[in-house]
Scaffold this active site. Structure first.
Site, PDB file in Angstrom:
ATOM      1  N   TRP A  55       0.832  -1.220   0.000  1.00  0.00           N
ATOM      2  CA  TRP A  55       0.000   0.000   0.000  1.00  0.00           C
ATOM      3  C   TRP A  55       0.860   1.261   0.000  1.00  0.00           C
ATOM      4  O   TRP A  55       0.413   2.347   0.381  1.00  0.00           O
ATOM      5  CB  TRP A  55      -0.928   0.006   1.219  1.00  0.00           C
ATOM      6  CG  TRP A  55      -1.947  -1.079   1.144  1.00  0.00           C
ATOM      7  CD1 TRP A  55      -1.916  -2.285   1.792  1.00  0.00           C
ATOM      8  CD2 TRP A  55      -3.125  -1.090   0.336  1.00  0.00           C
ATOM      9  NE1 TRP A  55      -3.014  -3.030   1.438  1.00  0.00           N
ATOM     10  CE2 TRP A  55      -3.774  -2.329   0.547  1.00  0.00           C
ATOM     11  CE3 TRP A  55      -3.697  -0.169  -0.566  1.00  0.00           C
ATOM     12  CZ2 TRP A  55      -4.969  -2.671  -0.089  1.00  0.00           C
ATOM     13  CZ3 TRP A  55      -4.885  -0.512  -1.189  1.00  0.00           C
ATOM     14  CH2 TRP A  55      -5.503  -1.740  -0.946  1.00  0.00           C
ATOM     15  N   SER A  56       2.094   1.138  -0.446  1.00  0.00           N
ATOM     16  CA  SER A  56       3.058   2.227  -0.311  1.00  0.00           C
ATOM     17  C   SER A  56       2.686   3.468  -1.133  1.00  0.00           C
ATOM     18  O   SER A  56       2.499   3.395  -2.356  1.00  0.00           O
ATOM     19  CB  SER A  56       4.429   1.709  -0.751  1.00  0.00           C
ATOM     20  OG  SER A  56       5.293   2.785  -1.012  1.00  0.00           O
ATOM     21  N   ASN A  57       2.621   4.591  -0.460  1.00  0.00           N
ATOM     22  CA  ASN A  57       2.390   5.860  -1.166  1.00  0.00           C
ATOM     23  C   ASN A  57       3.574   6.198  -2.071  1.00  0.00           C
ATOM     24  O   ASN A  57       3.410   6.806  -3.126  1.00  0.00           O
ATOM     25  CB  ASN A  57       2.196   6.994  -0.157  1.00  0.00           C
ATOM     26  CG  ASN A  57       0.959   6.793   0.689  1.00  0.00           C
ATOM     27  OD1 ASN A  57      -0.049   6.282   0.195  1.00  0.00           O
ATOM     28  ND2 ASN A  57       1.028   7.165   1.957  1.00  0.00           N
TER      29      ASN A  57
END
Ligand SMILES: *Cc1c(COP(=O)(O)O)cnc(C)c1O
Length: 329
Positions: free
Chosen positions: A78-80
């Protein structure tokens, strides 16, 4: 409603876009006794959002100058940062490779699905391999081509990333609609916080740690501050002050709050969920569950127990992360 768009990769164009990011004053009972403003860096660009845009800027400019075609980085599902890097690659004409922690699942997270749509090549590595991500042999171990590529570490947290956040601090200094006593930001690695501390001249910079970091944020911040050769030295970093008085905080100190990780990274309690909902309903500003919710929760908690004396005008940096809301169930 303001919405920016980064259409050119150079420092001047980026700075202009950053100067146009709006500030909003909040009117909410969640912050009694203080005047709170939010700088909407989530609106800098629809895809290359928030602090991750600032942290990527100088790495991408360097890649362009050196005619490097491929940017390699790493992160979680879910890394921005993965999301922003993939979007920036598509926008500015780089190939991108994302080294992702864990096995490829049968159904990708929305973040990774976007990243693939933006053209990022995803390489899944097991947790033991991923743990070695800061070692020099990492890329060859996971069999990612190193020649003609630029490696950006997880979260974009390298010195170039800190310098990007320093630019954010300088932009705030030039564009702020009022004189702020304090600037608050969420801390993962602390790279953004360190850059802000270096770039801002005047306000007290306060960082809220969103994970159980031990001393790693403090020591990382000290390292970056000394690499940037700022006037801020180790003895200027305060941890968990009882109260923000002007005497205590005079003379260029920065401040980290460790008590608001709520159980650890990405831990999202019912209390935090209620806070986020209440904040969004009252202000109309969407925030993310991992970083900005904990940041604003901490500010609200401090305001409610009167930790502020004469230092009352607070700017909160909205560091983006809204794409990660899709990970909530
Ligand atoms: C990554 C991130 C942060 C933390 O940035 P650091 O420089 O690692 O401290 C804060 N807010 C959001 C929304 C982020 O995505």
């Amino acid at each position: 409603m303001f919405s920016g768009f980064l259409d050119k990769l150079d420092v001047q164009a980026f700075t202009t876009a950053a100067m146009n990011v709006p500030y909003e004053q909040l009117h909410s009972d969640l912050f009694p006794g203080i005047e709170v403003w939010v700088r909407r860096d989530d609106l800098l660009d629809p895809l290359i959002s928030g602090n991750k845009a600032y942290k990527l800027l100088y790495s991408l400019v360097e890649a362009k100058e050196r005619q490097i075609e491929t940017v390699v980085t790493c992160g979680g599902a879910w890394s921005n940062h993965i999301h922003a890097t993939a979007a920036a690659g598509a926008r500015f004409g780089f190939n991108t490779v994302g080294i992702i922690r864990g096995q490829r699942p049968s159904s990708l997270s929305a973040t990774l699905r976007d990243a693939e749509r933006f053209g990022m090549k995803l390489v899944f590595v097991n947790r033991a391999q991923y743990r070695r991500r800061s070692e020099v042999e990492f890329l060859s171990e996971v069999e990612v081509e190193e020649d003609s590529s630029l490696f950006v570490p997880e979260g974009g947290s390298n010195l170039a990333g800190v310098r990007g956040a320093q630019l954010l601090g300088e932009v705030i200094g030039k564009s702020a609609p009022v004189k702020f006593d304090q600037v608050w930001t969420a801390c993962g690695t602390g790279a953004t916080f360190a850059g802000l501390a270096a770039g801002l001249n005047g306000p007290l910079v306060v960082g809220v740690e969103v994970l159980k970091a031990g001393d790693s944020v403090v020591s990382g911040v000290c390292t970056w501050l000394s690499l940037l050769k700022t006037r801020l030295t180790n003895d200027r970093v305060r941890v968990d002050p009882d109260i923000f008085t002007s005497d205590e905080m005079a003379g260029g100190v920065v401040c980290l709050l460790k008590g608001f990780h709520g159980g650890g990274y990405a831990k999202y309690s019912d209390e935090l969920r209620r806070f986020q909902c209440g904040f969004e309903v009252e202000t109309g500003i969407p925030i993310d569950p991992i970083y900005t919710s904990k940041l604003l929760f901490a500010l609200s908690a401090y305001a409610k127990v009167k930790h502020f004396k004469e230092s009352k005008r607070i700017l909160v940096v909205h560091s983006g992360g809204l794409q990660g809301r899709r990970g909530l169930n």
